[in-house]
Design a protein around this motif. Structure first.
Motif, PDB file in Angstrom:
ATOM      1  N   LYS A 118       0.846  -1.204   0.000  1.00  0.00           N
ATOM      2  CA  LYS A 118       0.000   0.000   0.000  1.00  0.00           C
ATOM      3  C   LYS A 118       0.881   1.253   0.000  1.00  0.00           C
ATOM      4  O   LYS A 118       0.675   2.199  -0.760  1.00  0.00           O
ATOM      5  CB  LYS A 118      -0.901  -0.019   1.237  1.00  0.00           C
ATOM      6  N   LYS A 119       1.908   1.230   0.882  1.00  0.00           N
ATOM      7  CA  LYS A 119       2.853   2.364   0.959  1.00  0.00           C
ATOM      8  C   LYS A 119       3.583   2.548  -0.378  1.00  0.00           C
ATOM      9  O   LYS A 119       3.794   3.673  -0.842  1.00  0.00           O
ATOM     10  CB  LYS A 119       3.897   2.094   2.055  1.00  0.00           C
ATOM     11  N   LEU A 120       3.971   1.409  -0.979  1.00  0.00           N
ATOM     12  CA  LEU A 120       4.703   1.438  -2.244  1.00  0.00           C
ATOM     13  C   LEU A 120       3.853   2.059  -3.350  1.00  0.00           C
ATOM     14  O   LEU A 120       4.318   2.923  -4.095  1.00  0.00           O
ATOM     15  CB  LEU A 120       5.126   0.009  -2.627  1.00  0.00           C
ATOM     16  N   ALA A 121       2.599   1.641  -3.427  1.00  0.00           N
ATOM     17  CA  ALA A 121       1.686   2.178  -4.452  1.00  0.00           C
ATOM     18  C   ALA A 121       1.504   3.685  -4.290  1.00  0.00           C
ATOM     19  O   ALA A 121       1.526   4.443  -5.272  1.00  0.00           O
ATOM     20  CB  ALA A 121       0.334   1.475  -4.367  1.00  0.00           C
ATOM     21  N   THR A 122       1.367   4.126  -3.022  1.00  0.00           N
ATOM     22  CA  THR A 122       1.206   5.570  -2.741  1.00  0.00           C
ATOM     23  C   THR A 122       2.476   6.329  -3.138  1.00  0.00           C
ATOM     24  O   THR A 122       2.410   7.388  -3.768  1.00  0.00           O
ATOM     25  CB  THR A 122       0.904   5.796  -1.239  1.00  0.00           C
ATOM     26  N   ALA A 123       3.644   5.781  -2.759  1.00  0.00           N
ATOM     27  CA  ALA A 123       4.923   6.441  -3.073  1.00  0.00           C
ATOM     28  C   ALA A 123       5.124   6.565  -4.582  1.00  0.00           C
ATOM     29  O   ALA A 123       5.536   7.617  -5.087  1.00  0.00           O
ATOM     30  CB  ALA A 123       6.078   5.659  -2.453  1.00  0.00           C
ATOM     31  N   GLN A 124       4.808   5.482  -5.314  1.00  0.00           N
ATOM     32  CA  GLN A 124       4.963   5.505  -6.773  1.00  0.00           C
ATOM     33  C   GLN A 124       4.071   6.568  -7.407  1.00  0.00           C
ATOM     34  O   GLN A 124       4.509   7.330  -8.273  1.00  0.00           O
ATOM     35  CB  GLN A 124       4.616   4.133  -7.367  1.00  0.00           C
ATOM     36  N   LYS A 125       2.830   6.614  -6.918  1.00  0.00           N
ATOM     37  CA  LYS A 125       1.878   7.595  -7.447  1.00  0.00           C
ATOM     38  C   LYS A 125       2.372   9.014  -7.188  1.00  0.00           C
ATOM     39  O   LYS A 125       2.396   9.853  -8.084  1.00  0.00           O
ATOM     40  CB  LYS A 125       0.513   7.391  -6.776  1.00  0.00           C
ATOM     41  N   ASP A 126       2.804   9.272  -5.943  1.00  0.00           N
ATOM     42  CA  ASP A 126       3.263  10.615  -5.558  1.00  0.00           C
ATOM     43  C   ASP A 126       4.478  11.047  -6.367  1.00  0.00           C
ATOM     44  O   ASP A 126       4.561  12.179  -6.836  1.00  0.00           O
ATOM     45  CB  ASP A 126       3.631  10.664  -4.056  1.00  0.00           C
ATOM     46  N   ILE A 127       5.445  10.135  -6.516  1.00  0.00           N
ATOM     47  CA  ILE A 127       6.690  10.492  -7.202  1.00  0.00           C
ATOM     48  C   ILE A 127       6.476  10.663  -8.710  1.00  0.00           C
ATOM     49  O   ILE A 127       6.873  11.668  -9.297  1.00  0.00           O
ATOM     50  CB  ILE A 127       7.801   9.453  -6.904  1.00  0.00           C
ATOM     51  N   TYR A 128       5.812   9.692  -9.339  1.00  0.00           N
ATOM     52  CA  TYR A 128       5.702   9.722 -10.798  1.00  0.00           C
ATOM     53  C   TYR A 128       4.636  10.668 -11.334  1.00  0.00           C
ATOM     54  O   TYR A 128       4.680  11.055 -12.499  1.00  0.00           O
ATOM     55  CB  TYR A 128       5.477   8.309 -11.347  1.00  0.00           C
ATOM     56  N   LYS A 129       3.688  11.037 -10.496  1.00  0.00           N
ATOM     57  CA  LYS A 129       2.656  11.974 -10.970  1.00  0.00           C
ATOM     58  C   LYS A 129       3.117  13.419 -10.879  1.00  0.00           C
ATOM     59  O   LYS A 129       2.506  14.318 -11.429  1.00  0.00           O
ATOM     60  CB  LYS A 129       1.354  11.810 -10.163  1.00  0.00           C
ATOM     61  N   HIS A 130       4.206  13.666 -10.139  1.00  0.00           N
ATOM     62  CA  HIS A 130       4.680  15.045  -9.966  1.00  0.00           C
ATOM     63  C   HIS A 130       6.146  15.178 -10.369  1.00  0.00           C
ATOM     64  O   HIS A 130       6.962  15.718  -9.639  1.00  0.00           O
ATOM     65  CB  HIS A 130       4.480  15.498  -8.506  1.00  0.00           C
ATOM     66  N   LEU A 131       6.476  14.662 -11.539  1.00  0.00           N
ATOM     67  CA  LEU A 131       7.869  14.718 -11.992  1.00  0.00           C
ATOM     68  C   LEU A 131       8.209  16.106 -12.532  1.00  0.00           C
ATOM     69  O   LEU A 131       7.417  16.708 -13.247  1.00  0.00           O
ATOM     70  CB  LEU A 131       8.108  13.693 -13.102  1.00  0.00           C
ATOM     71  N   SER A 132       9.394  16.584 -12.195  1.00  0.00           N
ATOM     72  CA  SER A 132       9.860  17.870 -12.738  1.00  0.00           C
ATOM     73  C   SER A 132      10.410  17.608 -14.139  1.00  0.00           C
ATOM     74  O   SER A 132      10.735  16.465 -14.479  1.00  0.00           O
ATOM     75  CB  SER A 132      10.957  18.440 -11.846  1.00  0.00           C
ATOM     76  N   PRO A 133      10.543  18.667 -14.973  1.00  0.00           N
ATOM     77  CA  PRO A 133      11.111  18.451 -16.311  1.00  0.00           C
ATOM     78  C   PRO A 133      12.475  17.754 -16.270  1.00  0.00           C
ATOM     79  O   PRO A 133      12.760  16.879 -17.086  1.00  0.00           O
ATOM     80  CB  PRO A 133      11.242  19.878 -16.870  1.00  0.00           C
ATOM     81  N   TRP A 134      13.326  18.118 -15.305  1.00  0.00           N
ATOM     82  CA  TRP A 134      14.649  17.497 -15.217  1.00  0.00           C
ATOM     83  C   TRP A 134      14.540  16.006 -14.898  1.00  0.00           C
ATOM     84  O   TRP A 134      15.299  15.183 -15.427  1.00  0.00           O
ATOM     85  CB  TRP A 134      15.512  18.214 -14.176  1.00  0.00           C
ATOM     86  N   GLN A 135      13.582  15.632 -14.030  1.00  0.00           N
ATOM     87  CA  GLN A 135      13.393  14.215 -13.700  1.00  0.00           C
ATOM     88  C   GLN A 135      12.921  13.430 -14.927  1.00  0.00           C
ATOM     89  O   GLN A 135      13.295  12.284 -15.124  1.00  0.00           O
ATOM     90  CB  GLN A 135      12.408  14.078 -12.540  1.00  0.00           C
ATOM     91  N   ARG A 136      12.120  14.064 -15.765  1.00  0.00           N
ATOM     92  CA  ARG A 136      11.692  13.407 -17.013  1.00  0.00           C
ATOM     93  C   ARG A 136      12.886  13.214 -17.960  1.00  0.00           C
ATOM     94  O   ARG A 136      12.995  12.195 -18.641  1.00  0.00           O
ATOM     95  CB  ARG A 136      10.586  14.207 -17.707  1.00  0.00           C
ATOM     96  N   VAL A 137      13.774  14.203 -17.985  1.00  0.00           N
ATOM     97  CA  VAL A 137      15.002  14.076 -18.795  1.00  0.00           C
ATOM     98  C   VAL A 137      15.809  12.871 -18.296  1.00  0.00           C
ATOM     99  O   VAL A 137      16.292  12.055 -19.086  1.00  0.00           O
ATOM    100  CB  VAL A 137      15.853  15.371 -18.728  1.00  0.00           C
ATOM    101  N   GLN A 138      15.913  12.747 -16.960  1.00  0.00           N
ATOM    102  CA  GLN A 138      16.647  11.609 -16.385  1.00  0.00           C
ATOM    103  C   GLN A 138      15.992  10.281 -16.752  1.00  0.00           C
ATOM    104  O   GLN A 138      16.678   9.310 -17.071  1.00  0.00           O
ATOM    105  CB  GLN A 138      16.709  11.765 -14.858  1.00  0.00           C
ATOM    106  N   LEU A 139      14.656  10.238 -16.703  1.00  0.00           N
ATOM    107  CA  LEU A 139      13.935   9.005 -17.064  1.00  0.00           C
ATOM    108  C   LEU A 139      14.152   8.655 -18.535  1.00  0.00           C
ATOM    109  O   LEU A 139      14.271   7.482 -18.891  1.00  0.00           O
ATOM    110  CB  LEU A 139      12.433   9.164 -16.793  1.00  0.00           C
ATOM    111  N   SER A 140      14.206   9.679 -19.393  1.00  0.00           N
ATOM    112  CA  SER A 140      14.397   9.423 -20.833  1.00  0.00           C
ATOM    113  C   SER A 140      15.764   8.805 -21.112  1.00  0.00           C
ATOM    114  O   SER A 140      15.979   8.172 -22.140  1.00  0.00           O
ATOM    115  CB  SER A 140      14.252  10.721 -21.629  1.00  0.00           C
TER     116      SER A 140
END
Length: 317
Positions: free
Chosen positions: A40-62
């Motif tokens: 449950k904690k993991l699902a919440t953490a994933q949602k929080d982190i990936y739904k609010h990515l900064s442009p730089w974090q998206r560059v890192q993911l790419s």
């Protein structure tokens, strides 16, 4: 699985969950409830982190090392039907630019894209996904062949830029990219472009003129990389996050500015988290785009493409 810095809270929870399951398997203790709480904690953490990515974090993911590259997409989408074609018939075969014929269902496509490497050896072999002029000339040769036989073109963009070396400039890097842009605007077959990773500068534009331009959710498309922009404006790489913000390089920004036509959703956490799902989504998007273009006459196709690119950057004061 490799984790980026902002993904570390997810890694900790995933490690905890794994330990919890191991304890449950190795002992008589019932850990079901504890595992459920961690999940449950993991699902919440994933949602929080990936739904609010900064442009730089998206560059890192790419740039994530586990992210699928051009040949992964082609292999998954076309299977055994892909036939790679080599050489620009003038200088040599560029390993950073790959191309060839492949089928999605019963429909043939000419696939062209930049290919990066998986480890030090293959990265050097692929020149880190940075094409030389012969790469762009190979791409143009394949597009012209596709036009001759009435085969639609699919281009996959994933490059940190065209190779900036002296020898590339001597062989006409700028001319090769400019020639491709010119020829692509008047190519008489449908062109579908998909940004699957980094879409940097003229290196991406050299195969990036399309009737339909699609962008995966965690990719970027810009005139310059955030690091280079930061080093030019601030004389330091320290400001890359601010540069990423200012460049408006994310898929959402590009769609808002009407520079791309569609954003392809990725699985939560990025394309590498569920490769099969990503391949299926990209394949479906290519098919859907082709369905919308296949009945247009060559004349309409070219005039609509010209009109589309003429409208870009129009500013009303």
């Amino acid at each position: 699985m490799e984790y980026l810095e902002f993904e570390l809270p997810i890694k900790e929870l995933e490690d905890q969950l794994l330990k919890c399951k191991v304890i449950g398997e190795e002992s008589e203790v019932d850990v079901t409830e504890t595992c459920q709480q961690i999940e449950k904690k993991l699902a919440t953490a994933q949602k929080d982190i990936y739904k609010h990515l900064s442009p730089w974090q998206r560059v890192q993911l790419s740039r994530h090392p586990d992210r699928p590259y051009t040949l992964d997409y082609i292999g998954a989408i076309c299977g055994e039907s892909f036939l790679e074609l080599h050489g620009d018939r003038s200088f040599k075969d560029d390993k950073a630019m790959i191309g060839g014929l492949g089928k999605i269902g019963d429909q043939s496509f000419m696939f062209i894209g930049q290919q990066k490497g998986y480890n030090t050896k293959t990265r050097q072999y692929r020149n880190f996904g940075m094409a030389n002029p012969e790469g762009y000339r190979k791409a143009l040769r394949l597009m012209k062949s596709a036009e001759k036989f009435g085969i639609p073109v699919v281009t996959l963009l994933d490059t940190p830029g065209a190779y900036p070396g002296l020898e590339a400039e001597e062989r006409g890097q700028g001319e090769a990219i400019a020639r491709n842009i010119l020829e692509m605007t008047r190519l008489k077959v449908p062109i579908i472009t998909v940004v699957i990773g980094e879409g940097a500068s003229g290196g991406a534009l050299g195969i990036g003129v399309g009737d339909k331009v699609l962008m995966l959710e965690n990719t970027w498309y810009s005139v310059i990389s955030p690091e280079s922009c930061s080093s030019i404006l601030w004389r330091s790489w320290e400001y890359k996050e601010q540069a990423a913000e200012a460049l408006k390089l994310t898929a959402t920004d590009m769609k808002k500015l009407k520079l791309v036509d569609e954003i392809i959703k990725e699985p939560l956490g990025g394309a590498h988290r569920d490769r099969e799902k990503t391949f299926k989504t990209v394949s479906d998007s290519i098919t859907k785009s082709y369905e919308a273009l296949k009945n247009l006459s060559p004349k309409d196709l070219v005039s609509q493409r010209m009109e589309k690119y003429s409208q870009m950057g129009v500013y009303k004061g």
